[in-house]
Design a protein around this motif. Structure first.
Motif, short mmCIF file in Angstrom:
data_model
loop_
_atom_site.label_atom_id
_atom_site.label_comp_id
_atom_site.label_asym_id
_atom_site.label_seq_id
_atom_site.Cartn_x
_atom_site.Cartn_y
_atom_site.Cartn_z
N GLN A 16 0.82 -1.20 0.00
CA GLN A 16 0.00 0.00 0.00
C GLN A 16 0.86 1.26 0.00
O GLN A 16 0.62 2.20 -0.78
CB GLN A 16 -0.90 -0.02 1.25
CG GLN A 16 -1.81 1.18 1.41
CD GLN A 16 -2.50 1.16 2.76
OE1 GLN A 16 -1.91 0.76 3.77
NE2 GLN A 16 -3.74 1.59 2.80
N ILE A 17 1.90 1.28 0.82
CA ILE A 17 2.79 2.44 0.90
C ILE A 17 3.50 2.66 -0.43
O ILE A 17 3.63 3.79 -0.89
CB ILE A 17 3.80 2.24 2.05
CG1 ILE A 17 3.09 2.31 3.40
CG2 ILE A 17 4.91 3.30 1.99
CD1 ILE A 17 3.96 1.90 4.58
N SER A 18 3.95 1.58 -1.06
CA SER A 18 4.70 1.70 -2.31
C SER A 18 3.88 2.37 -3.40
O SER A 18 4.37 3.25 -4.12
CB SER A 18 5.16 0.31 -2.78
OG SER A 18 5.97 -0.31 -1.80
N LEU A 19 2.62 1.97 -3.54
CA LEU A 19 1.77 2.57 -4.58
C LEU A 19 1.30 3.96 -4.20
O LEU A 19 1.31 4.88 -5.01
CB LEU A 19 0.56 1.66 -4.83
CG LEU A 19 0.73 0.65 -5.97
CD1 LEU A 19 -0.33 -0.43 -5.89
CD2 LEU A 19 0.67 1.34 -7.32
N HIS A 20 0.90 4.12 -2.95
CA HIS A 20 0.35 5.41 -2.52
C HIS A 20 1.44 6.48 -2.50
O HIS A 20 1.17 7.66 -2.80
CB HIS A 20 -0.28 5.26 -1.13
CG HIS A 20 -1.20 6.38 -0.77
ND1 HIS A 20 -0.86 7.35 0.14
CD2 HIS A 20 -2.45 6.70 -1.19
CE1 HIS A 20 -1.85 8.21 0.27
NE2 HIS A 20 -2.83 7.84 -0.53
N ALA A 21 2.68 6.11 -2.16
CA ALA A 21 3.78 7.09 -2.14
C ALA A 21 4.09 7.60 -3.54
O ALA A 21 4.50 8.75 -3.70
CB ALA A 21 5.03 6.46 -1.53
N CYS A 22 3.88 6.76 -4.55
CA CYS A 22 4.05 7.22 -5.94
C CYS A 22 3.09 8.37 -6.22
O CYS A 22 3.47 9.40 -6.78
CB CYS A 22 3.83 6.06 -6.90
SG CYS A 22 3.76 6.55 -8.65
N ARG A 27 1.97 14.10 -6.64
CA ARG A 27 1.05 15.20 -6.32
C ARG A 27 1.80 16.43 -5.83
O ARG A 27 1.29 17.54 -5.89
CB ARG A 27 0.04 14.73 -5.27
CG ARG A 27 -1.25 15.54 -5.23
CD ARG A 27 -2.33 14.78 -4.48
NE ARG A 27 -1.89 14.36 -3.16
CZ ARG A 27 -2.54 13.48 -2.41
NH1 ARG A 27 -3.64 12.91 -2.88
NH2 ARG A 27 -2.09 13.14 -1.23
N LEU A 28 3.02 16.24 -5.35
CA LEU A 28 3.87 17.38 -5.00
C LEU A 28 4.68 17.85 -6.21
O LEU A 28 4.71 19.04 -6.52
CB LEU A 28 4.84 17.00 -3.88
CG LEU A 28 5.95 18.02 -3.61
CD1 LEU A 28 5.42 19.18 -2.77
CD2 LEU A 28 7.15 17.39 -2.96
N ALA A 29 5.29 16.90 -6.92
CA ALA A 29 6.23 17.26 -7.98
C ALA A 29 5.53 17.89 -9.19
O ALA A 29 6.03 18.88 -9.75
CB ALA A 29 7.01 16.02 -8.42
N ALA A 30 4.40 17.34 -9.61
CA ALA A 30 3.73 17.84 -10.82
C ALA A 30 3.28 19.29 -10.68
O ALA A 30 3.54 20.11 -11.58
CB ALA A 30 2.56 16.93 -11.18
#
Length: 393
Positions: A16-22, A27-30
């Motif tokens: 869950q963390i691996s996918l959600h962290a993507c 959401r910050l970088a874009a």
């Protein structure tokens, strides 16, 4: 919980963390890249809304797909979609592609979360374990909400945006690493799936409708706080650092209560926790516009984080007890659709209402709705048996 359940749960939380962290990192970088390229705040707002837009439309199909195919197939598809979407931004870091990447990352995360939540709910044995496993699962997004933006920010400052997008594109593959050997539950028979009818007939059950209404009210409160505290802080003359600290205190408090919930689960009843949280939220929203100092706002933020952070495991536990095993995915899809729809629509509504009647009035209106709705929570009663006979089509 038995040791095998603990191991399985740890793997699922890591996935869950691996996918959600993507998604949270993107959401910050874009938006940062869009702002650097000269796009307006309105364009950035549209970009951010796209993360929640896709799950609004694909949540129900994703839930039914998870009921049919279990865990590994949905997660494998989610990994492919998220990695491909983030990789597009590596090759073409332009605004239209960032919008497409936002859609794909949001859709992938939504599909995977529904499949993971469905699988976890079926691992638990009884109401107490349901509360415990969902309390542990609720910690995952708290970790990824920190991990994704932190990693993305470090990569942007050190190596640039393309490097950040590349790392984010690689993160989802870790989710497959953690779930690839997961033992699937017995699949739902085609006859049972066909006999269930439309997903919307779940709403014929009064208890399920009540739970969805409560879930919508509390998720709206989360959106109100995230959206309006910066506006209220600006009116009070607070700096960006102070406003960020107030919001950070809310997130830390929500994480802290979720860390405690697994140990408190055996002593708590879902209706009591949800009802108490709604009353506390109403009182805190009533006080928010009346305080002036940053310290007072920070204290209210912490208390609100404790109240709202305790709710999700209880709602998830109740949902799994109210619905039949073969329809858990559909029920989770309806819940995800409501939450993501609220995240798209409510900020626009709050912004318009704030302009008309003031920020303080929006806090009081939403708090009144939640307070008046709190008696609904005390009527929530999970059935004595969680067998699939509940909500028969």
């Amino acid at each position: 919980m038995n040791p095998n359940l603990r191991i399985d749960l740890a793997r699922l939380i890591a996935a869950q963390i691996s996918l959600h962290a993507c998604m949270t990192g993107f959401r910050l970088a874009a938006p940062l890249l869009a702002l650097r390229e000269g796009y307006s705040p309105v364009a950035v707002g549209v970009l951010l809304a796209l993360f929640a837009l896709a799950p609004v439309f694909m949540a129900l199909p994703a839930g039914r797909y998870a009921d049919r195919r279990g865990l590994r197939k949905p997660v494998a598809i989610s990994v492919g979609i998220a990695s491909s979407g983030a990789a597009l931004a590596v090759a073409f870091p332009v605004f239209p592609v960032l919008c497409l990447s936002a859609l794909t990352c949001g859709a992938a995360t939504g599909l995977a979360m529904i499949a993971l939540q469905r699988h976890v709910g079926r691992l638990a044995n009884g109401p107490t374990e349901l509360r415990q496993v969902f309390s542990w699962m609720a910690i995952g997004p708290s970790i990824s909400n920190f991990l994704g933006p932190f990693v993305a920010g470090v990569m942007i400052d050190t190596f640039g945006f393309r490097a950040a997008f590349l790392l984010l594109a690689l993160l989802p593959s870790m989710a497959w690493f953690w779930v690839r050997h997961t033992v699937e539950h017995e699949p739902v028979s085609p006859d049972l799936r066909q006999a269930s009818g439309s997903s919307w007939n779940l709403l014929r059950d009064k208890g399920f409708r009540t739970l969805m209404a409560i879930n919508w009210m509390l998720s709206s409160c989360w959106d109100v706080h995230t959206f309006l505290v910066p506006v209220l802080g600006h009116e009070r003359g607070l700096s960006a650092t102070v406003i960020g600290t107030i919001l950070g205190a809310f997130a830390l408090a929500a994480t802290a209560i979720r860390l405690l919930m697994p140990w408190l689960a055996a002593r708590l009843r879902e209706s009591v926790v949800i009802g108490s949280a709604m009353l506390a939220t109403a009182a805190l929203f009533a006080a928010y516009p009346l305080v002036q100092s940053a310290w007072a706002m920070g204290a209210l933020s912490v208390l609100l984080g404790l109240a709202l952070g305790s709710v999700q495991p209880m709602i998830m536990s109740t949902l799994h007890q109210m619905t039949p095993h073969h329809r858990h995915g559909e029920a989770l899809g309806l819940r995800a659709m409501a939450i993501n729809g609220s995240s798209v629509v409510m900020p626009l509504l709050f912004g318009s209402a704030g302009a008309l009647v003031g920020v303080g009035a929006v806090f009081w209106i939403v708090g009144s709705v939640v307070g008046l709705g709190s008696p609904l929570a005390w009527t929530l009663r999970a059935p004595a048996s969680t067998a699939p006979e509940r909500l028969q089509p």
